[in-house]
Design an enzyme around this catalytic site. Structure first.
Site, mmCIF file in Angstrom:
data_model
loop_
_atom_site.group_PDB
_atom_site.id
_atom_site.type_symbol
_atom_site.label_atom_id
_atom_site.label_comp_id
_atom_site.label_asym_id
_atom_site.label_seq_id
_atom_site.Cartn_x
_atom_site.Cartn_y
_atom_site.Cartn_z
ATOM 1 N N LYS A 13 0.826 -1.208 0.000
ATOM 2 C CA LYS A 13 0.000 0.000 0.000
ATOM 3 C C LYS A 13 0.864 1.263 0.000
ATOM 4 C CE LYS A 13 -2.118 -0.960 3.879
ATOM 5 N NZ LYS A 13 -1.394 -2.197 4.278
ATOM 6 N N ARG A 88 -8.435 1.535 10.046
ATOM 7 C CA ARG A 88 -8.127 0.140 10.351
ATOM 8 C C ARG A 88 -9.195 -0.493 11.215
ATOM 9 N NH1 ARG A 88 -2.126 0.633 9.567
ATOM 10 N NH2 ARG A 88 -1.144 -1.385 9.854
ATOM 11 N N ARG A 127 11.544 -6.781 3.965
ATOM 12 C CA ARG A 127 11.575 -5.374 4.385
ATOM 13 C C ARG A 127 12.329 -5.240 5.707
ATOM 14 N NH1 ARG A 127 5.783 -2.643 4.786
ATOM 15 N NH2 ARG A 127 5.699 -3.726 6.759
ATOM 16 N N ARG A 133 12.738 -2.229 10.284
ATOM 17 C CA ARG A 133 11.573 -1.817 11.070
ATOM 18 C C ARG A 133 11.456 -2.688 12.299
ATOM 19 N NH1 ARG A 133 6.101 -0.381 7.806
ATOM 20 N NH2 ARG A 133 5.223 -1.373 9.644
ATOM 21 N N ARG A 144 0.561 -9.022 13.493
ATOM 22 C CA ARG A 144 -0.054 -8.004 12.632
ATOM 23 C C ARG A 144 -1.021 -8.633 11.632
ATOM 24 N NH1 ARG A 144 5.178 -5.677 10.672
ATOM 25 N NH2 ARG A 144 4.044 -4.287 9.293
HETATM 26 P P1 AMP Z 1 1.827 0.411 9.006
HETATM 27 O O1 AMP Z 1 3.043 1.160 8.614
HETATM 28 O O2 AMP Z 1 0.566 0.994 8.410
HETATM 29 O O3 AMP Z 1 1.937 -1.078 8.767
HETATM 30 O O4 AMP Z 1 1.657 0.605 10.585
HETATM 31 C C1 AMP Z 1 2.639 0.138 11.496
HETATM 32 C C2 AMP Z 1 2.036 0.031 12.876
HETATM 33 O O5 AMP Z 1 1.562 1.325 13.301
HETATM 34 C C3 AMP Z 1 0.820 -0.871 12.995
HETATM 35 O O6 AMP Z 1 1.183 -2.235 13.189
HETATM 36 C C4 AMP Z 1 0.107 -0.281 14.194
HETATM 37 O O7 AMP Z 1 0.746 -0.629 15.404
HETATM 38 C C5 AMP Z 1 0.337 1.205 14.002
HETATM 39 N N1 AMP Z 1 -0.714 1.835 13.178
HETATM 40 C C6 AMP Z 1 -0.567 2.443 11.965
HETATM 41 N N2 AMP Z 1 -1.713 2.944 11.520
HETATM 42 C C7 AMP Z 1 -2.648 2.637 12.465
HETATM 43 C C8 AMP Z 1 -4.048 2.857 12.588
HETATM 44 N N3 AMP Z 1 -4.733 3.505 11.640
HETATM 45 N N4 AMP Z 1 -4.663 2.395 13.706
HETATM 46 C C9 AMP Z 1 -3.989 1.762 14.674
HETATM 47 N N5 AMP Z 1 -2.674 1.506 14.618
HETATM 48 C C10 AMP Z 1 -2.002 1.935 13.526
#
Ligand code: AMP
Length: 187
Positions: A13, A88, A127, A133, A144
């Site tokens: 994404k 989410r 990644r 990360r 996740r």
């Molecule tokens: P991402 O980069 O979108 O995969 O987000 C990494 C981490 O950030 C996720 O595993 C969550 O812990 C947190 N996170 C990111 N966006 C959200 C969201 N909209 N709601 C809750 N947690 C989020």
């Protein structure tokens, strides 16, 4: 144009959102990027969020709703946004609706990235090696994926009821996927 990119962790994404944002000419907002910046900056938001992120859990809605509201109300977002990594949860989706409604706008398109779990895992492991990360450990990756299935996947049905979802095959090269995303958004 307001577009939501939906799909599991590692579905691509972020990469595709960047390409789409450039071609449509609206900003991409990624809550994950905003949270990682807050963690790096040691802000109160970052301190609250880090522990959840490291475990692969969602940061609670009471923290995220403010972040969403603040970013969707920003002037740069007035002509539309590409939403990457949010909403989410259903309460987040309702917050997005409320914010967009204030400008007489709504969610125009949801692109659902479809990809098998084993490919998601191998992309995230790749990644982890490249970007380091802290939530790309095998344990956090499994968590996740489970969290995605339980808390985020129900959004597909939520938006399908409105007829705004297009599923795309999210396997293949970056260019192949970008072409599918572009035609989903143009349709
Ligand atoms: P991402 O980069 O979108 O995969 O987000 C990494 C981490 O950030 C996720 O595993 C969550 O812990 C947190 N996170 C990111 N966006 C959200 C969201 N909209 N709601 C809750 N947690 C989020």
């Amino acid at each position: 144009m307001n577009v939501i990119l939906l799909g599991g962790p590692g579905a691509g994404k972020g990469t595709q959102g960047k390409i789409l944002a450039e071609s449509v000419g609206v900003p991409k907002i990624a809550t994950g990027d905003l949270l990682r910046a807050a963690v790096r900056g040691g802000t109160p938001l970052g301190r609250q969020a880090q522990h959840y992120m490291d475990q692969g859990l969602l940061v609670p809605d009471d923290i995220i709703l403010g972040l969403i509201e603040e970013n969707l109300a920003a002037d740069e977002a007035k002509d539309g946004v590409i939403m990457d990594g949010f909403p989410r949860t259903i309460p987040q989706a309702e917050a997005v609706d409320r914010c967009l409604a204030q400008r007489d706008a709504g969610v125009d398109e949801v692109v659902n990235f479809e990809i098998p779990d084993d490919e998601l895992v191998s992309r995230m492991m790749g990644r982890a090696a490249q970007e380091g990360r802290s939530d790309d450990t095998p344990e956090a990756i499994r968590k996740r994926l489970a969290v995605y299935r339980e808390e985020t996947a129900p959004l597909v049905a939520f938006y399908e009821e409105r007829g705004v979802v297009t599923g795309i095959d999210a396997t293949g090269t970056v260019d192949e996927i970008a072409a599918r995303v572009a035609s989903a958004v143009a349709a």
